[in-house]
Design an enzyme around this catalytic site. Sequence first.
Site, PDB file in Angstrom:
ATOM      1  CG  ASP A   1      -6.698   1.532   6.036  1.00  0.00           C
ATOM      2  OD1 ASP A   1      -6.911   1.404   4.915  1.00  0.00           O
ATOM      3  OD2 ASP A   1      -5.984   0.931   6.983  1.00  0.00           O
TER       4      ASP A   1
ATOM      5  CE  LYS B   1      -3.775   5.898  11.172  1.00  0.00           C
ATOM      6  NZ  LYS B   1      -3.383   6.431  12.442  1.00  0.00           N
TER       7      LYS B   1
ATOM      8  CG  MET C   1       4.120   6.289   4.164  1.00  0.00           C
ATOM      9  SD  MET C   1       3.658   5.839   5.983  1.00  0.00           S
ATOM     10  CE  MET C   1       4.957   4.654   6.215  1.00  0.00           C
TER      11      MET C   1
END
Length: 175
Positions: free
Chosen positions: A36, A58, A167
């Site tokens: 990823d 991703k 995030m």
Amino acid sequence: MKTSKVYLAGAGPGDEELVTIKTINVLKQADVVVYDYLANNQLLSYCKPGCEKIYVGKKSGDHTLSQQGINELLVSCAQKYATVVRLKGGDPFVFGRGGEEALHLLQQDIAFEIIPGITSGIAAPAYAGIPVTHRGMSAGVSLISGHSADTRWQALAQSELTLVFYMGVEKLDEI
């Protein structure tokens, strides 16, 4: 029937030297690596010649494959290759959706193994000289997704734990 194994391997927090020896060893044996965006590309140099390398993205807002697509790709690779490495940034089970991938492999009766990695929520503070736990100051740490809509921000703010957010840029004002 081909005997295969899928390794859900943590690539660590980005510094090539912080990946585990076990992850490097399975990369050296891999027939295919599904990696990823957060996995350091230098780790792919450990792969043997002829190893197929499949990028699945991703990156925030830019997913090459859906999670279901990645799950199905892992099954397809396991049916074709003996050694499959799913190289995931950080640790596969810390906001890496490794649990979903493991469950899917289990449901398909495909052998797998988890190789933990160092998560950025521990590595970044450590590099900065900040302990996430410290006697008399913080007896624990909470790893929190900034994406969660139902997060109880007030309860977290009153906690005596170190709070590490992942995030969270889009909800920074709320956090």
